[in-house]
Design an enzyme around this catalytic site. Structure first.
Site, PDB file in Angstrom:
ATOM      1  N   GLY A 237       0.795  -1.226   0.000  1.00 36.03           N
ATOM      2  CA  GLY A 237       0.000   0.000   0.000  1.00 36.03           C
ATOM      3  C   GLY A 237       0.820   1.265   0.000  1.00 36.03           C
ATOM      4  N   SER A 319      -0.042  -3.862  13.983  1.00 29.76           N
ATOM      5  CA  SER A 319      -0.993  -3.944  15.087  1.00 29.76           C
ATOM      6  C   SER A 319      -2.240  -3.159  14.704  1.00 29.76           C
ATOM      7  CB  SER A 319      -0.385  -3.356  16.366  1.00 29.76           C
ATOM      8  OG  SER A 319      -1.312  -3.390  17.436  1.00 29.76           O
ATOM      9  N   TYR A 578       1.675   6.460  21.618  1.00 32.94           N
ATOM     10  CA  TYR A 578       1.727   7.126  20.319  1.00 32.94           C
ATOM     11  C   TYR A 578       1.964   8.614  20.545  1.00 32.94           C
ATOM     12  CZ  TYR A 578       0.572   6.664  15.327  1.00 32.94           C
ATOM     13  OH  TYR A 578       0.626   6.581  13.957  1.00 32.94           O
TER      14      TYR A 578
END
Length: 658
Positions: A237, A319, A578
């Site tokens: 992708g 994930s 994150y």
């Protein structure tokens, strides 16, 4: 035919489902296999359909692929969620996502997402402009200049071995040497890569793009590359954020970009064992769409779901946000097929677990295109959940929120997804709230804010918010929800509404578009992640954000950087964290260097505070300088030994990891 397939335990999806052929059997490298299977026929009465594509089917797919290369096929590909050959006709060449979706200033002066793809599309964001002005010092009257389009004359010329090209034409595998096709596959989506596209050009790009349509095509390509000593860089992708797709500048061999996007089928579904066998180039959104038609899902939903592929998930150890129910990619994979310069790697059976020495799947998962090309995989599937419910919890501060998530993990009652935002990220998300059309809704929002901040005494500049997603059997979801909210209450948490939770998740797929808007106004921004033990989470978050602020100040950044984090995955022994950071680079002569030095300093701080090198983004070339330190000299030597055996001539020469 359909009834027979179901009786055998396999349901092919679409016209492309394959059950093998005489040609497949003739090519079988193990002629005794059929005999062995006959001897244990009773154990295979409910066996799965053959996965292999016949030679005729490969030819048919190549012909169909060639036909869809025309621009007229693009809208169909766009709607279906598959990636067309001419990606640039659907996707941006110098930014994230679809051409029809971008953040702009509308006629009212509000920021708005164009297009119709997302729930946020077409809605004005009345407070976002003020937020970026106040937070990042942006002057909306001053825009950067960047290249409006790709000029083929700016790109490095294609240098292809002529003998290879002659042999390639004999295979009828589709290929391109056009500049725009090559540039589109020369990069992922790191800030550095997108900045170069807007301001300059890569020093090295692929010389040729190849589009295999099945496993056998990949075998042919790898054999040709070995024959002529060429370099292969696989691409799915193209969502890499580790420099994983960037071509080594000093690579003198012909570089092949092996694009798996046309290998995008579900080959079969086994409803008895709840598995699906798929080609590696299928995107996450297309996989979920097709499975849903038969009542199934994988549950694997990374933030890049729209564009990332199964092969990319496997090669980077991906994930998904709902891993609490469905697991990470290593939990979902049952079987992998990979083509290497030494031959094909795959297990002989698809048992759920084996004790046969080190698991070869773990040589493949995380290999990041350095050993071969993943062509097919068998993955677990589940029935589509009957019920889904969002939620949110407000905490007085981030520390109490982390303590709550730790307790939820300890009791093993985490919902499908739980994300805890620090205060800055909460305010960022609030700035992305669309204009409220109803006075009553606006009144309710104000009432909720009053209740939390005035009646309950939460400081608006300290509070932290967790978003929740529950799914499964309705009765169990409601029981689960009560358990989570009861735990949250013990840590000062207050239920903050289903709408806030849902909006938080709906923003997932549009956040990446914001960076393109930021670049237009002198702002560089990026995200990165790590994982850490629970007792390190709070300190790590604080220290990394402080390090970013300190580094920016020392490097002459005039406006305080935006630095924020969220706890985005929970485990028994730790969590995934994150980070986002961004800064206004007006007045800085070399902003890219400042950015990269700051990002590297943040990574050093993560490692110094007990965090991992990466939780799910991978290593690539961006983080490989720290890999030996992370896995030890001996561990690093083991990886090198595997590489040297499987690929002694470095055919897969993207130079990730090592």
């Amino acid at each position: 035919m359909a009834e027979a397939a179901a009786a055998a335990g396999g349901t092919g999806l679409g016209a492309g489902a394959s059950y093998g052929s005489a040609a497949d059997r003739d090519r079988d490298p193990d002629p005794d296999r059929a005999g062995r299977r006959l001897r244990v026929l009773s154990g295979h009465l409910l066996g799965r359909p053959r996965e292999a594509l016949s030679t005729n089917e490969c030819k048919a797919r190549r012909a169909a692929s060639a036909a869809t290369a025309a621009p007229t096929a693009t809208p169909a590909a766009q709607e279906s969620g598959t990636i067309p050959k001419k990606r640039q006709e659907v996707m941006k060449w110098n930014g994230w996502g679809y051409n029809d979706s971008k953040f702009i200033f509308n006629k009212k002066g509000q920021i708005e997402l164009t297009g119709k793809r997302y729930p946020l599309s077409g809605m004005g964001l009345p407070t976002f402009k003020e937020w970026i002005q106040n937070t990042l010092g942006v002057n909306v009257e001053h825009k950067t200049t960047s290249k409006a389009s790709l000029n083929p004359s700016d790109t490095p010329p294609s240098v292809v071995n002529e003998d290879f090209l002659h042999d390639l034409k004999e295979t009828n595998i589709s290929y391109s040497q056009e500049a725009d096709d090559r540039v589109f596959r020369a990069h992922g989506h790191c800030l550095h890569e997108i900045f170069l596209l807007r301001e300059g050009m890569f020093e090295r790009i692929p010389d040729i793009v190849l589009w295999p349509t099945c496993h056998d095509d990949v075998v042919k390509i790898v054999n040709l590359a070995c024959k002529y000593n060429l370099c292969i860089i696989p691409i799915g992708g193209g969502t890499s954020v580790s420099y994983g797709l960037m071509c080594p500048a000093d690579e003198t061999r012909t570089i092949i970009s092996l694009d798996t996007s046309q290998m995008n089928r579900i080959l079969w579904v086994d409803e008895n064992n709840l598995t699906a066998h798929v080609e590696a180039g299928i995107t996450g959104q297309e996989l979920e769409r097709q499975l849903k038609e038969s009542g199934y899902c994988t549950g694997h939903e990374p933030d890049s779901l729209e564009f990332s592929t199964v092969g990319g998930w496997v090669s980077t150890r991906a994930s998904g946000m709902k891993k609490n129910i469905y697991g990470n990619i290593e939990d979902l994979v049952v079987h992998i097929k990979m083509v290497t310069p030494r031959g094909i790697i795959e297990k002989s059976c698809q048992g759920p677990r084996m004790s046969t020495g080190p698991d070869i799947h773990h040589f493949i998962m995380g290999s990041e295109g350095t050993l071969g090309v993943i062509t097919e995989a068998t993955i677990k599937i589940r029935p589509v959940p009957e019920y889904q419910k969002y939620g949110s919890v407000a905490f007085p501060n981030f520390e109490q929120g982390v303590a709550c998530l730790r307790e939820i993990a300890k009791q093993r009652c985490a919902p499908a997804s739980i994300r805890l935002m620090d205060n800055k990220q909460f305010q960022f998300g609030h700035a992305l709230k669309p204009q409220v059309s109803s006075i009553f809704t606006s009144f309710l929002d104000g009432l909720k804010k009053f209740y939390i901040t005035k009646f309950k005494g939460f400081d608006p500049n300290q509070l932290s918010v967790a978003t929740l997603l529950f799914e499964g059997d309705r009765e169990k979801v409601l029981q689960h929800e009560k358990q989570v909210y009861d735990i949250a209450a013990k840590f000062g948490g207050l239920a903050a509404g289903e709408d806030n939770g849902q909006r938080g998740y709906l923003l997932t797929y549009v956040i990446a578009y914001i960076r393109d808007l930021a670049l237009e106004y002198y702002v560089l921004g990026e995200s990165f992640e790590t994982s850490a033990p629970w007792d390190r989470v709070v300190d790590l978050c604080r220290n990394v954000k402080e390090r970013i602020t300190r580094e920016c100040k020392e490097k002459g950044v005039q406006f305080a950087p935006f630095s924020t984090c969220r706890v985005t995955q929970t485990y028994d022994a730790g969590a995934c964290i994150y980070f986002y950071f961004a800064f206004n680079y007006r007045g800085i002569s070399d902003p890219l260097t400042v950015f990269e030095q700051t990002e590297a300093a943040a990574r050093e701080e993560i490692l110094a505070n007990g965090g991992s090198l990466s939780h799910h983004h991978g290593v690539g070339k961006l983080r490989k300088q720290w890999l030996k330190e992370s896995i030890s000299d001996v561990g690093f030597g083991m990886l090198k030994s595997v590489k040297e055996y499987v690929d002694p001539n470095n055919i897969f020469g993207n130079r990730n990891l090592l």
